[in-house]
Write an enzyme that holds these catalytic residues in place. Structure first.
Site, PDB file in Angstrom:
ATOM      1  N   HIS A   1       7.733   4.641  23.885  1.00 31.24           N
ATOM      2  CA  HIS A   1       6.889   4.945  24.922  1.00 31.24           C
ATOM      3  C   HIS A   1       5.629   5.888  24.689  1.00 31.24           C
ATOM      4  O   HIS A   1       6.095   6.785  24.004  1.00 31.24           O
ATOM      5  CB  HIS A   1       7.942   5.135  26.351  1.00 31.24           C
ATOM      6  CG  HIS A   1       6.745   5.432  27.442  1.00 31.24           C
ATOM      7  ND1 HIS A   1       6.118   6.082  28.058  1.00 31.24           N
ATOM      8  CD2 HIS A   1       7.122   4.219  28.545  1.00 31.24           C
ATOM      9  CE1 HIS A   1       5.579   5.637  29.357  1.00 31.24           C
ATOM     10  NE2 HIS A   1       6.115   4.590  29.525  1.00 31.24           N
TER      11      HIS A   1
ATOM     12  N   ASP B   1      10.248   0.646  43.231  1.00 30.77           N
ATOM     13  CA  ASP B   1      10.575   2.137  43.432  1.00 30.77           C
ATOM     14  C   ASP B   1       9.500   2.905  42.663  1.00 30.77           C
ATOM     15  O   ASP B   1       9.464   4.159  42.444  1.00 30.77           O
ATOM     16  CB  ASP B   1      11.901   2.658  42.686  1.00 30.77           C
ATOM     17  CG  ASP B   1      12.076   2.275  41.528  1.00 30.77           C
ATOM     18  OD1 ASP B   1      11.075   2.121  40.846  1.00 30.77           O
ATOM     19  OD2 ASP B   1      13.138   2.107  41.110  1.00 30.77           O
TER      20      ASP B   1
ATOM     21  N   ARG C   1      11.794   9.841  33.435  1.00 29.33           N
ATOM     22  CA  ARG C   1      11.394  11.413  33.659  1.00 29.33           C
ATOM     23  C   ARG C   1      12.675  12.266  33.436  1.00 29.33           C
ATOM     24  O   ARG C   1      12.476  13.349  33.268  1.00 29.33           O
ATOM     25  CB  ARG C   1      10.672  11.288  34.781  1.00 29.33           C
ATOM     26  CG  ARG C   1       9.691  12.504  35.206  1.00 29.33           C
ATOM     27  CD  ARG C   1       8.830  12.320  36.510  1.00 29.33           C
ATOM     28  NE  ARG C   1       8.094  11.244  36.399  1.00 29.33           N
ATOM     29  CZ  ARG C   1       6.733  11.461  36.103  1.00 29.33           C
ATOM     30  NH1 ARG C   1       6.410  12.419  36.008  1.00 29.33           N
ATOM     31  NH2 ARG C   1       5.945  10.387  36.128  1.00 29.33           N
TER      32      ARG C   1
ATOM     33  N   GLU D   1      11.837   7.865  41.564  1.00 27.72           N
ATOM     34  CA  GLU D   1      12.227   6.606  42.058  1.00 27.72           C
ATOM     35  C   GLU D   1      13.085   6.358  43.296  1.00 27.72           C
ATOM     36  O   GLU D   1      12.903   5.568  44.118  1.00 27.72           O
ATOM     37  CB  GLU D   1      12.745   5.615  40.753  1.00 27.72           C
ATOM     38  CG  GLU D   1      11.547   5.408  39.854  1.00 27.72           C
ATOM     39  CD  GLU D   1      11.617   6.513  38.855  1.00 27.72           C
ATOM     40  OE1 GLU D   1      10.762   6.204  37.652  1.00 27.72           O
ATOM     41  OE2 GLU D   1      12.304   7.573  39.048  1.00 27.72           O
TER      42      GLU D   1
ATOM     43  N   GLU E   1      13.147  -6.336  45.698  1.00 29.79           N
ATOM     44  CA  GLU E   1      13.879  -5.500  45.125  1.00 29.79           C
ATOM     45  C   GLU E   1      14.209  -4.385  46.068  1.00 29.79           C
ATOM     46  O   GLU E   1      14.159  -3.106  45.728  1.00 29.79           O
ATOM     47  CB  GLU E   1      13.470  -5.101  43.910  1.00 29.79           C
ATOM     48  CG  GLU E   1      14.484  -4.533  42.880  1.00 29.79           C
ATOM     49  CD  GLU E   1      14.056  -3.977  41.440  1.00 29.79           C
ATOM     50  OE1 GLU E   1      14.258  -4.819  40.535  1.00 29.79           O
ATOM     51  OE2 GLU E   1      13.408  -2.925  41.507  1.00 29.79           O
TER      52      GLU E   1
ATOM     53  N   HIS F   1      12.374   6.040  28.518  1.00 29.91           N
ATOM     54  CA  HIS F   1      11.118   6.726  29.053  1.00 29.91           C
ATOM     55  C   HIS F   1      11.339   7.494  30.362  1.00 29.91           C
ATOM     56  O   HIS F   1      10.522   8.153  30.640  1.00 29.91           O
ATOM     57  CB  HIS F   1      10.393   5.665  29.406  1.00 29.91           C
ATOM     58  CG  HIS F   1      10.591   4.684  30.490  1.00 29.91           C
ATOM     59  ND1 HIS F   1      11.612   3.828  30.289  1.00 29.91           N
ATOM     60  CD2 HIS F   1      10.200   4.636  31.603  1.00 29.91           C
ATOM     61  CE1 HIS F   1      11.643   3.072  31.328  1.00 29.91           C
ATOM     62  NE2 HIS F   1      11.148   3.726  32.477  1.00 29.91           N
TER      63      HIS F   1
END
Length: 390
Positions: A252, A97, A221, A133, A119, A219
């Protein structure tokens, strides 16, 4: 007849999950395997390439300071136009993604090259969670010719979108193939290797049977801003209330992560803020941990394979199979909810055992074999015994 298959990825998570597949394709009869990386993540991608001994045939080297989704998408499209017109593969394989996944799939579509999506079929039903994603995987699904779904639920998501069943293979997730390979490698390393990696004080704390270890990653967004402030506040409360626990957080590199993490958590004696880890030491750390607190997608699959309870700091997940199986618990980013959930799992032996021993729904380590077999056979339909079921 030889089938020319080009595998494309650009981030560390993609590389981890696709590396075993590239190796499988390299070893398969009748397949010419070509590897193209976009380097959407440069250093973290290179770590995985080195670990698995992979050398790209094409490297777009896209990573640049301050890049955003517009930069990555447009540069990926333009770079792959030249790659496709030079090599002209029979099949392009993309993963998951990421922006690389979507842009590579779109570029292949523009060149009338069939797309295989590894996936495939993960969905939350909310285009904003996770962002971007959910949109990436949904959009690439519309232009995919061959869908390699990790679970039967992912397959059903595709069927609900009117994807033809004969184009879907349930394979298990290739991340389990990668994880089992690396787990076997790191289990043979001597203690001195990890002392050099983490330093003696941290190694001794991690290895102590008298202390509990919570591994943390974050991490996403959609958690930037208040979400990260809240989850860091929860971690701080856990650390202060439970000095007998050690909390290790590989932070991260994104400034949106670094700023709240160091402002809220730096200086706490039992919170260890460390640099991002290569995949090998990260697998070792997962295996050493007692519980994993994360907003990652892949760790929701890896943790259960190692028998580790996973608490997910997100409101929704595209991987509900583990929630249903009882190995994963959604806790969101609410401070109080995170603290209560971690204390409940760590303090209730029966609940902890139930989560750690629940069936892992994501695979048996044979996903690569199933995907390569499908490609080698010209995508002939497979029977139910040849597919992964939970």
């Amino acid at each position: 007849m030889t089938i020319k298959v080009m595998t494309i990825f650009g981030t560390r998570p993609e590389a981890i999950k696709m590396a075993p597949l590239v190796i499988g394709l390299n070893e398969a009869d009748g397949i010419e395997s070509i590897l193209c990386v976009t380097a959407q993540h440069r250093e973290m991608l290179d770590q995985v390439l080195n670990l698995f001994g992979l050398k790209p045939n094409h490297d777009l080297d896209l990573m640049a300071p301050g890049q955003d989704l517009f930069d990555i998408t447009t540069r990926c499209l333009l770079g792959l136009r030249e790659v496709f017109r030079t090599d002209r593969p029979d099949l392009v394989l993309v993963h998951g993604d990421t922006t690389t996944c979507f842009a590579a799939g779109l570029a292949a579509f523009y060149e009338n090259i069939p797309v295989g999506h590894v996936e495939a079929g993960l969905r939350t039903g909310n285009l904003q969670a996770p962002f971007p994603e959910e949109a990436n995987r949904s959009l690439v699904g519309r232009i995919t010719n061959y869908h390699f779904a990790p679970t039967s639920l992912a397959k059903n998501n595709l069927l609900a979108e009117n994807i033809k069943e004969e184009t879907v293979w349930v394979t298990g997730n290739t991340v389990i193939d990668a994880l089992l390979i690396v787990r076997d490698i790191v289990e043979n390393y001597p203690d001195g290797h990890w002392v050099n990696q983490f330093g003696k004080p941290l190694f001794e704390r991690i290895s102590s049977t008298n202390r509990k270890l919570i591994l943390i990653t974050g991490h996403r967004r959609e958690n930037f801003g208040q979400g990260f402030i809240d989850l860091c506040s929860a971690i701080r409360e856990l650390a202060e209330c439970h000095p007998e626990w050690d909390l290790v957080y590989p932070v991260h590199l994104n400034p949106n992560v670094q700023k709240p993490v160091y402002e809220i958590l730096d200086g706490l004696k039992n919170v260890n803020l460390i640099e991002p880890l290569d995949y090998e030491p990260f697998v070792w750390m997962m295996n050493q941990s007692d519980l994993i607190l994360t907003d990652s997608g892949g760790i929701q699959e890896e943790g259960p394979a190692l028998g580790k309870p996973v608490l997910v700091m997100r409101e929704v997940t595209e991987r509900p199979e583990a929630v249903d199986a009882g190995t994963v618990l959604l806790v969101g980013t609410n401070r109080e909810k995170i603290v209560t959930a971690v204390e409940n799992v760590m303090g209730d032996k029966a609940k902890y055992i139930a989560m750690s021993r629940a069936h892992n729904p994501y695979g048996d380590g044979l996903a690569v074999e199933r995907i390569v077999r499908a490609i080698s056979s010209g995508f002939l339909p497979t029977n139910s015994e040849d597919q992964w079921t939970i």
